[in-house]
Design an enzyme around this catalytic site. Sequence first.
Site, PDB file in Angstrom:
ATOM      1  N   SER A   1      53.973 -24.056 -37.458  1.00 55.78           N
ATOM      2  CA  SER A   1      53.483 -24.286 -38.820  1.00 55.78           C
ATOM      3  C   SER A   1      54.478 -23.776 -39.850  1.00 55.78           C
ATOM      4  CB  SER A   1      52.126 -23.613 -39.014  1.00 55.78           C
ATOM      5  OG  SER A   1      52.234 -22.241 -38.775  1.00 55.78           O
ATOM      6  N   ASP A   2      54.253 -24.217 -41.072  1.00 59.60           N
ATOM      7  CA  ASP A   2      55.089 -23.766 -42.183  1.00 59.60           C
ATOM      8  C   ASP A   2      54.261 -23.786 -43.463  1.00 59.60           C
ATOM      9  OD1 ASP A   2      58.033 -23.075 -42.792  1.00 59.60           O
ATOM     10  OD2 ASP A   2      57.444 -24.394 -44.433  1.00 59.60           O
ATOM     11  N   THR A   3      54.479 -22.798 -44.310  1.00 63.79           N
ATOM     12  CA  THR A   3      53.770 -22.701 -45.590  1.00 63.79           C
ATOM     13  C   THR A   3      54.785 -22.533 -46.718  1.00 63.79           C
ATOM     14  OG1 THR A   3      51.853 -21.640 -44.552  1.00 63.79           O
ATOM     15  CG2 THR A   3      52.071 -21.358 -46.933  1.00 63.79           C
TER      16      THR A   3
END
Length: 194
Positions: A76-78
């Site tokens: 994931s990435d934010t």
Amino acid sequence: MLKELLKNKEIILASGSPRRHQFFKDLDIPFKTDVRPVKEVCPDYLKKEEITDFLAQLKAEAFQQELKQDQILITSDTIVYNEEKAMGKPGTAAEAKEMLKSLSGKTHSVFTSVCFTTHNRQSTVNCETKVTFKDLTNGEINYYVENFKPFDKAGGYAIQEWIGLIGITNIEGSYFNVVGLPTHLVYNELIDLS
């Protein structure tokens, strides 16, 4: 519930984030952690969730050739997205303070993408949450950065910390997405993969 559905699967969470680890524990999903270094660079023309989609998928590439039939890899990435620019993690206290000054008194977006990779398929989901800060004083910004050292947080802040408690006046969308994982989407996707 998910624990039972996923009993024949091994979940690999490719994240060092304690917040994401806690979410998986709270969702009662057994997982193992495997974090591999990735140079998080994306093409300049990407915008908003295109950036987080790209980076979440990029993080999965390090594993793809070796996934077994019963494994589900989650990457994931934010990012914090403000004034048409992605804000990553601040490198210094001065950078964190500048980031917070630029968010003060405005509404910005937080995008998180989560990529699910198995030995034969890949899917990516993403989520946008709009977050509004009050006008933050220099004293408030300095106090937060000096005491909470938010250098591992996109945009230089964590919603669940002091700055969020005193400074955020409105949230439109998933709170958990801003903490770092759109848990409702992860749950739904894992049900589909079980």
